[in-house]
Motif scaffolding. Structure first.
Motif, PDB file in Angstrom:
ATOM      1  N   THR A  83      39.218  34.801  39.962  1.00 19.49           N
ATOM      2  CA  THR A  83      39.072  35.608  40.926  1.00 19.49           C
ATOM      3  C   THR A  83      39.990  36.936  40.472  1.00 19.49           C
ATOM      4  OG1 THR A  83      41.217  34.693  41.761  1.00 19.49           O
ATOM      5  CG2 THR A  83      39.216  33.755  42.396  1.00 19.49           C
ATOM      6  N   TYR A  84      41.074  36.905  39.628  1.00 17.19           N
ATOM      7  CA  TYR A  84      41.971  38.140  39.430  1.00 17.19           C
ATOM      8  C   TYR A  84      41.695  38.523  38.097  1.00 17.19           C
ATOM      9  CZ  TYR A  84      45.875  41.284  39.025  1.00 17.19           C
ATOM     10  OH  TYR A  84      46.659  42.336  38.962  1.00 17.19           O
ATOM     11  N   PHE A  85      42.029  37.721  36.965  1.00 15.41           N
ATOM     12  CA  PHE A  85      42.113  38.156  35.794  1.00 15.41           C
ATOM     13  C   PHE A  85      40.787  38.309  35.120  1.00 15.41           C
ATOM     14  CE2 PHE A  85      46.229  36.163  36.433  1.00 15.41           C
ATOM     15  CZ  PHE A  85      47.144  37.202  35.791  1.00 15.41           C
ATOM     16  N   LYS A  86      39.521  37.419  35.768  1.00 23.18           N
ATOM     17  CA  LYS A  86      38.161  37.564  35.306  1.00 23.18           C
ATOM     18  C   LYS A  86      38.223  36.496  34.207  1.00 23.18           C
ATOM     19  CE  LYS A  86      37.505  40.315  38.694  1.00 23.18           C
ATOM     20  NZ  LYS A  86      36.994  39.274  40.193  1.00 23.18           N
ATOM     21  N   PHE A  87      39.353  35.935  33.569  1.00 24.83           N
ATOM     22  CA  PHE A  87      39.114  35.065  32.418  1.00 24.83           C
ATOM     23  C   PHE A  87      40.099  34.096  32.479  1.00 24.83           C
ATOM     24  CE2 PHE A  87      41.828  38.802  31.198  1.00 24.83           C
ATOM     25  CZ  PHE A  87      42.562  38.165  30.344  1.00 24.83           C
ATOM     26  N   PRO A  88      40.192  33.109  31.716  1.00 21.54           N
ATOM     27  CA  PRO A  88      41.320  32.111  31.891  1.00 21.54           C
ATOM     28  C   PRO A  88      42.524  32.523  31.186  1.00 21.54           C
ATOM     29  CG  PRO A  88      39.607  31.339  30.463  1.00 21.54           C
ATOM     30  CD  PRO A  88      38.981  32.275  31.251  1.00 21.54           C
ATOM     31  N   THR A  89      43.766  32.264  31.624  1.00 21.46           N
ATOM     32  CA  THR A  89      44.955  33.072  31.116  1.00 21.46           C
ATOM     33  C   THR A  89      45.944  31.656  30.642  1.00 21.46           C
ATOM     34  OG1 THR A  89      46.128  33.220  33.067  1.00 21.46           O
ATOM     35  CG2 THR A  89      44.613  34.985  32.199  1.00 21.46           C
TER      36      THR A  89
END
Length: 296
Positions: A83-89
């Motif tokens: 929802t925020y970074f648009k990729f897994p961090t």
């Protein structure tokens, strides 16, 4: 009874149960301790107020991406970060963590995980947290960086500050820093999730005493090195988490009372510990976020 009631009232005053009070307590320290409240991004590195983060999955910003562990203990795949970074961090969230919101409010960059490749500039702080971590080394051993390992990593960063800024300014920077902790949940959940027999060897008071004792050691070490400003997230009702409700067959989805009781004992002991440390240690300041008051 009167003295006991007064003590409980003082203890309650020492714990900041409101999320927003907790949140802005941090921002106050990060901004006010640095350069008269100005954004420390506008200052030289010597004036930065570092933000150091210790704990478990609640605060892990990606350290478990870089250790030899199971995929269950990592968050480097979809839908994490959606929802925020648009990729897994590596955060165990679809968005940001509590520590990310604090950093943003303080006009600081997001604090990277200690193990992130190429991360060697620690002026703004470091995230040492690790999914599955506990205060006890035995908690999910081999799958996470326990609290003592996180402290050892912190020592390396502390030495880096002294090397970069000189001994006096390095120590002054450490004393301006803010230290956030979320630890203990895994110590009380892992015996049930792994079919461990460790709880057969200790009564409740001895077991949570070991957890609190290890946390106390870490706080003492950081204070001895110059740390003064601390904040803590206590434990939710662990026995009522979905994964804990289904452990006992025939429990009909009820809360797991054993885990719930241990979490409650831990929270009471943590509140008492911090109240006592504030009286004992000169300059020691703390904030305590109470999960159970604020998530109802």
């Amino acid at each position: 009874m009167i003295n006991e009631a007064i003590g409980e009232k003082k203890l309650a005053m020492g714990t900041l149960s409101s999320f927003f009070y907790f949140f802005f307590f941090f921002v106050f320290f990060i901004n006010a301790a640095c350069c008269g409240g100005k954004s420390h991004l506008q200052q030289t590195p010597k004036k930065h107020v570092p933000f150091f983060i210790f704990g478990d999955s609640f605060l892990d910003a990606g350290n478990n991406n870089y250790i030899n562990t199971s995929t269950l203990d990592q968050a480097n795949f979809w839908p994490y970060g959606l929802t925020y970074f648009k990729f897994p961090t590596g955060r165990f969230s679809d968005g940001r963590l509590l520590s990310d919101f604090i950093a943003k409010r303080a006009k600081s960059p997001l604090i990277p995980p200690f193990l992130q490749p190429g991360f060697r500039q620690y002026y703004h702080g470091v995230n040492f947290a690790s999914f599955g971590a506990g205060a006890l080394a035995e908690t999910f051993q081999g799958f996470a960086m326990d609290l003592k390992t996180q402290l050892n990593n912190y020592y390396k960063v502390e030495s880096w500050f002294r090397h970069k800024l000189g001994n006096d300014e390095g120590k002054a920077t450490i004393s301006r820093a803010v230290y956030l902790f979320s630890i203990g949940s895994n110590d009380y959940m892992s015996p049930f999730l792994t079919n461990s027999t460790i709880l057969n060897n200790y009564n409740d008071s001895t077991y949570f005493g070991m957890v609190i004792g290890n946390l106390t050691t870490v706080i003492n070490e950081i204070y001895r090195g110059g740390g003064r400003k601390f904040a803590f997230v206590n434990l939710p009702e662990l026995g009522c988490l979905p994964g804990m409700r289904i452990i006992k067959s025939g429990n009909n989805g009820s809360c797991l009372e054993e885990a719930r009781r241990l979490a409650s004992l831990h929270n009471k002991a943590l509140s008492k510990l911090l109240f006592e440390l504030e009286k004992r240690f000169k300059g020691f300041k703390y904030s305590l976020f109470d999960f159970n008051t604020n998530l109802r």
